[in-house]
Enzyme design. Structure first.
Site, PDB file in Angstrom:
ATOM      1  N   GLY A  88       0.821  -1.192   0.000  1.00 11.46           N
ATOM      2  CA  GLY A  88       0.000   0.000   0.000  1.00 11.46           C
ATOM      3  C   GLY A  88       0.858   1.247   0.000  1.00 11.46           C
ATOM      4  O   GLY A  88       2.077   1.191   0.163  1.00 11.46           O
ATOM      5  N   GLN A  90       2.032   5.324  -1.429  1.00 12.55           N
ATOM      6  CA  GLN A  90       2.537   5.978  -2.628  1.00 12.55           C
ATOM      7  C   GLN A  90       4.038   5.705  -2.794  1.00 12.55           C
ATOM      8  O   GLN A  90       4.462   4.565  -2.688  1.00 12.55           O
ATOM      9  CB  GLN A  90       2.214   7.475  -2.544  1.00 12.55           C
ATOM     10  CG  GLN A  90       0.742   7.797  -2.720  1.00 12.55           C
ATOM     11  CD  GLN A  90       0.283   7.646  -4.159  1.00 12.55           C
ATOM     12  OE1 GLN A  90       1.061   7.816  -5.104  1.00 12.55           O
ATOM     13  NE2 GLN A  90      -0.993   7.330  -4.340  1.00 12.55           N
ATOM     14  N   THR A  92       8.115   6.028  -1.849  1.00  9.64           N
ATOM     15  CA  THR A  92       9.076   6.279  -0.781  1.00  9.64           C
ATOM     16  C   THR A  92      10.466   5.943  -1.288  1.00  9.64           C
ATOM     17  O   THR A  92      10.647   5.434  -2.400  1.00  9.64           O
ATOM     18  CB  THR A  92       8.736   5.496   0.495  1.00  9.64           C
ATOM     19  OG1 THR A  92       9.482   6.042   1.601  1.00  9.64           O
ATOM     20  CG2 THR A  92       9.052   4.011   0.361  1.00  9.64           C
ATOM     21  N   LEU A 168       8.366  -1.483   7.548  1.00 12.58           N
ATOM     22  CA  LEU A 168       8.684  -0.129   7.984  1.00 12.58           C
ATOM     23  C   LEU A 168      10.076   0.278   7.540  1.00 12.58           C
ATOM     24  O   LEU A 168      10.966  -0.567   7.377  1.00 12.58           O
ATOM     25  CB  LEU A 168       8.559  -0.014   9.508  1.00 12.58           C
ATOM     26  CG  LEU A 168       9.597  -0.763  10.346  1.00 12.58           C
ATOM     27  CD1 LEU A 168      10.741   0.172  10.783  1.00 12.58           C
ATOM     28  CD2 LEU A 168       8.958  -1.382  11.571  1.00 12.58           C
ATOM     29  N   CYS A 186       5.587   9.795   0.167  1.00 11.20           N
ATOM     30  CA  CYS A 186       4.270   9.225   0.499  1.00 11.20           C
ATOM     31  C   CYS A 186       3.137   9.975  -0.206  1.00 11.20           C
ATOM     32  O   CYS A 186       1.986   9.934   0.228  1.00 11.20           O
ATOM     33  CB  CYS A 186       4.044   9.207   2.007  1.00 11.20           C
ATOM     34  SG  CYS A 186       5.363   8.363   2.909  1.00 11.20           S
TER      35      CYS A 186
END
Length: 232
Positions: A88, A90, A92, A168, A186
């Site tokens: 999920g 946008q 990074t 993460l 993001c």
């Protein structure tokens, strides 16, 4: 973007889970795509009896676009590759000086939902930052962890058959943030990004790993067992 206001603790993040053993693989510095493909393969073949795992890695420079990622958020990629992936979120950046952790967890077995899972990861990062007396917060509607409105850790997850992959990215050394100027992090134009060392914390990933592992273990009721990664 306005500074992140502290949000109430997510429901359940203070609750204790039955402790289970899980495996940690420290992969060192690796290119992105082989690790991504290995996560997919692990998730595809795992069974109800498979042990949960956590992979720690420092990636070579790469921009990744999530499933619904819009290419226009990649402003000036230059010599850094752009990979469209199945998480999920946008766009990074991953690169040297950034600690990436991939929890490969069976949420069904842990009896937690996806929102609770995200909250527990965020709380583990917030509690890790507290080790260096750095106050951090969530931001409603924008997963991740923020310090004075600047993003220090990003989340991008995928759940397949109740099992998680991706995870993460935690900016540790100052060098880890420069490439964010080439994107809208993001999907947010002008979003400021910060690293732990910018805030007086250590620039070393090795200094942060045991603290983050302790906090993730506390959030998910996991006792870690370090094992060498399997041969590539």
């Amino acid at each position: 973007m306005s500074p992140a206001a502290p949000l109430p603790a997510c429901a359940g993040t203070g609750s204790k889970l039955e402790q289970r053993h899980a495996i940690v693989h420290d992969l060192g510095r690796q290119p992105y795509e082989p690790v991504w493909r290995a996560m997919q393969a692990f998730t595809d073949v795992r069974t109800d009896d498979s042990a949960d795992e956590l992979w720690l890695v420092e990636h070579e420079p790469v921009f990744t676009l999530g499933q619904a990622g819009k290419p226009e958020h990649v402003l000036v990629p230059g010599d850094i590759p752009v990979i469209h992936v199945d998480r999920g979120g946008q766009v990074t950046y991953h690169g040297p000086g950034q600690l990436v952790a991939y929890p490969l967890l069976d949420l069904k077995r842990l009896k937690i939902g996806v929102r609770d899972y995200v909250c527990r990861i965020e709380q583990a990062i917030i509690d890790t930052l507290d080790e260096w007396n750095i106050g951090a917060a969530r931001k409603d509607g924008a997963p991740g962890v923020y310090v004075n409105g600047a993003k220090i850790a990003s989340l991008g997850i995928r759940v397949r058959r109740g099992c998680t992959f991706h995870g993460l990215a935690f900016n540790i050394a100052g060098e880890s943030t420069a490439a964010f100027a080439r994107i809208n992090p993001c999907g947010y134009a002008g979003l400021q990004v910060v690293a732990l060392s910018d805030l007086g914390g250590p620039p070393s990933l090795d200094a942060v790993k045991p603290v983050l592992l302790e906090q993730l273990g506390r959030q998910f009721g996991l006792a870690w067992r370090h094992e060498a990664p399997p041969p590539a």
